[in-house]
Design a protein around this motif. Structure first.
Motif: not given
Length: 103
Positions: A13-18, A20-24, A50
């Motif tokens: 999850e942290a890497q996806l957020r870094q 910019g690929q973590w969706e709201k 995700q």
């Protein structure tokens, strides 16, 4: 091993957020019921991680269910990110760790 898996899921999850690929917002429910591996016909790989992979493994850990006896996500991620220009090496490394832990 379950602790290592849980830590790896947090790292994914942290890497996806870094990246910019973590969706709201969640995808449409119909996109989550694909019968194709990694839901390739309805989701991107980051979406699949995700909205399918992470929740499924978290639920298995929480419920004390047996984890999969094999995993091969890292090669899919390497292919997905090839040529994107995104610095995905840390995400791929975490996915390799998950693959090793579950194999």
């Amino acid at each position: 091993m379950n602790t290592q898996i849980a830590e790896s899921l947090i790292d994914i999850e942290a890497q996806l957020r870094q990246l910019g690929q973590w969706e709201k917002a969640s995808p449409e429910p119909s996109a989550l019921v694909s019968d194709q591996p990694f839901c390739v016909d309805t989701l991107t790989l980051p979406q699949w991680l995700q909205f399918v992979f992470l929740p499924t493994l978290y639920a298995m850990l929480r419920d004390g269910r047996e984890l999969p006896q094999g995993c091969g996500i890292a090669p899919m991620a390497e292919e997905y990110y090839r040529g994107t220009g995104l610095s995905s090496s840390e995400l791929v490394a975490v996915l390799m760790r998950v693959d090793e832990l579950l194999s």
